[in-house]
Design an enzyme around this catalytic site. Structure first.
Site, PDB file in Angstrom:
ATOM      1  N   LYS A  14       0.824  -1.213   0.000  1.00 47.37           N
ATOM      2  CA  LYS A  14       0.000   0.000   0.000  1.00 47.37           C
ATOM      3  C   LYS A  14       0.855   1.258   0.000  1.00 47.37           C
ATOM      4  O   LYS A  14       0.627   2.162  -0.794  1.00 47.37           O
ATOM      5  CB  LYS A  14      -0.940   0.028   1.214  1.00 47.37           C
ATOM      6  CG  LYS A  14      -1.982  -1.043   1.251  1.00 47.37           C
ATOM      7  CD  LYS A  14      -2.882  -0.924   2.462  1.00 47.37           C
ATOM      8  CE  LYS A  14      -2.181  -0.961   3.792  1.00 47.37           C
ATOM      9  NZ  LYS A  14      -1.584  -2.250   4.153  1.00 47.37           N
ATOM     10  N   ARG A  89      -9.142   1.797   9.185  1.00 48.47           N
ATOM     11  CA  ARG A  89      -8.785   0.397   9.429  1.00 48.47           C
ATOM     12  C   ARG A  89      -9.948  -0.396  10.025  1.00 48.47           C
ATOM     13  O   ARG A  89      -9.852  -1.610  10.147  1.00 48.47           O
ATOM     14  CB  ARG A  89      -7.593   0.302  10.371  1.00 48.47           C
ATOM     15  CG  ARG A  89      -6.327   0.765   9.697  1.00 48.47           C
ATOM     16  CD  ARG A  89      -5.127   0.343  10.464  1.00 48.47           C
ATOM     17  NE  ARG A  89      -3.938   0.786   9.765  1.00 48.47           N
ATOM     18  CZ  ARG A  89      -2.786   0.172   9.817  1.00 48.47           C
ATOM     19  NH1 ARG A  89      -2.658  -0.911  10.518  1.00 48.47           N
ATOM     20  NH2 ARG A  89      -1.756   0.644   9.156  1.00 48.47           N
ATOM     21  N   ARG A 128      11.537  -6.676   4.628  1.00 51.66           N
ATOM     22  CA  ARG A 128      11.498  -5.239   4.927  1.00 51.66           C
ATOM     23  C   ARG A 128      12.104  -4.965   6.302  1.00 51.66           C
ATOM     24  O   ARG A 128      12.860  -4.021   6.483  1.00 51.66           O
ATOM     25  CB  ARG A 128      10.047  -4.738   4.867  1.00 51.66           C
ATOM     26  CG  ARG A 128       9.903  -3.253   5.182  1.00 51.66           C
ATOM     27  CD  ARG A 128       8.473  -2.808   5.074  1.00 51.66           C
ATOM     28  NE  ARG A 128       7.672  -3.284   6.196  1.00 51.66           N
ATOM     29  CZ  ARG A 128       6.373  -3.112   6.331  1.00 51.66           C
ATOM     30  NH1 ARG A 128       5.692  -2.476   5.384  1.00 51.66           N
ATOM     31  NH2 ARG A 128       5.724  -3.562   7.372  1.00 51.66           N
ATOM     32  N   ARG A 134      13.257  -2.450  11.062  1.00 48.21           N
ATOM     33  CA  ARG A 134      12.004  -2.161  11.770  1.00 48.21           C
ATOM     34  C   ARG A 134      11.728  -3.232  12.812  1.00 48.21           C
ATOM     35  O   ARG A 134      11.568  -4.402  12.499  1.00 48.21           O
ATOM     36  CB  ARG A 134      10.838  -2.078  10.771  1.00 48.21           C
ATOM     37  CG  ARG A 134      10.867  -0.776   9.996  1.00 48.21           C
ATOM     38  CD  ARG A 134       9.772  -0.656   8.989  1.00 48.21           C
ATOM     39  NE  ARG A 134       8.448  -0.905   9.528  1.00 48.21           N
ATOM     40  CZ  ARG A 134       7.342  -0.639   8.864  1.00 48.21           C
ATOM     41  NH1 ARG A 134       7.392  -0.076   7.674  1.00 48.21           N
ATOM     42  NH2 ARG A 134       6.168  -0.905   9.390  1.00 48.21           N
ATOM     43  N   ARG A 145      -0.265  -9.021  13.411  1.00 45.98           N
ATOM     44  CA  ARG A 145      -0.822  -7.934  12.609  1.00 45.98           C
ATOM     45  C   ARG A 145      -1.786  -8.476  11.556  1.00 45.98           C
ATOM     46  O   ARG A 145      -2.836  -7.875  11.297  1.00 45.98           O
ATOM     47  CB  ARG A 145       0.300  -7.139  11.940  1.00 45.98           C
ATOM     48  CG  ARG A 145       1.075  -6.289  12.933  1.00 45.98           C
ATOM     49  CD  ARG A 145       2.288  -5.641  12.321  1.00 45.98           C
ATOM     50  NE  ARG A 145       1.916  -4.690  11.296  1.00 45.98           N
ATOM     51  CZ  ARG A 145       2.747  -4.256  10.357  1.00 45.98           C
ATOM     52  NH1 ARG A 145       3.983  -4.680  10.302  1.00 45.98           N
ATOM     53  NH2 ARG A 145       2.344  -3.376   9.467  1.00 45.98           N
TER      54      ARG A 145
END
Length: 188
Positions: A14, A89, A128, A134, A145
């Protein structure tokens, strides 16, 4: 005027696709995730409140997000259009957004939903996490998640589908192929 909402599970692309389209359309890409991560890194009040939720892979409560979105959509650069990435969301956030857009005399033109299989999402987010360092991209947090997404965010697909605003795009293709498919939808 172009006002787009991006939906899809974490890791679907996204943010990347919204950034590309925002440049193409010359409108702001508004990512609540980026805004929250920046606030967390800066140690702001919002960032500190959001940190505990984000570190567990949970959604940040509506009360922390709603004022942020109201403020951002009211800014001058967002008047010609915007791409929302990471908001809404939940169905309750979508209802809030409807009310806010009515108050701002705006409407969303289209809701783009990127569809990607869970196995691909987990691998993308692990990669990622390795590249960007991260802390919220560990396998345990990723799976949490995705579970939160399925339970709380996926009902938005039905919500927008019933309103005939939803366009789903296969996000399990090359970056260029997904970008091309999204541009076809937006420019048609």
């Amino acid at each position: 005027m172009t006002r787009l909402i991006f939906l899809g599970p974490p890791g679907a692309g996204k943010g990347t696709q919204a950034h590309i389209l925002a440049q193409d359309l010359e409108i702001p890409h508004i990512s609540t995730g980026d805004i929250l991560r920046n606030a967390k890194a800066a140690g702001t009040e919002l960032g500190l409140k959001a940190k505990s939720f984000m570190d567990r892979g949970e959604l940040v409560p509506d009360t922390l997000i709603l004022d942020l979105v109201r403020d951002r959509l009211s800014q001058t650069d967002a008047q010609p259009g915007w791409i929302l990435d990471g908001f809404p969301r939940t169905v309750s956030q979508a209802t809030f957004l409807d009310e806010l857009l009515q108050e701002l005399d705006q409407v969303s033109d289209c809701v783009l939903n990127l569809e990607v299989r869970d196995e691909v999402l987990v691998e993308r987010m692990l990669e990622r996490g390795r590249k960007q360092g991260r802390a919220d991209d560990t396998e345990e947090v990723i799976r949490r998640r995705l579970e939160v997404y399925r339970n709380q965010t996926a009902p938005l697909i039905d919500f927008y589908e019933k309103r005939q605003q939803l366009v789903s795009v296969d996000g399990d293709r090359s970056l260029e192929e997904v970008t091309s498919a999204l541009k076809q939808v937006v420019h048609s």
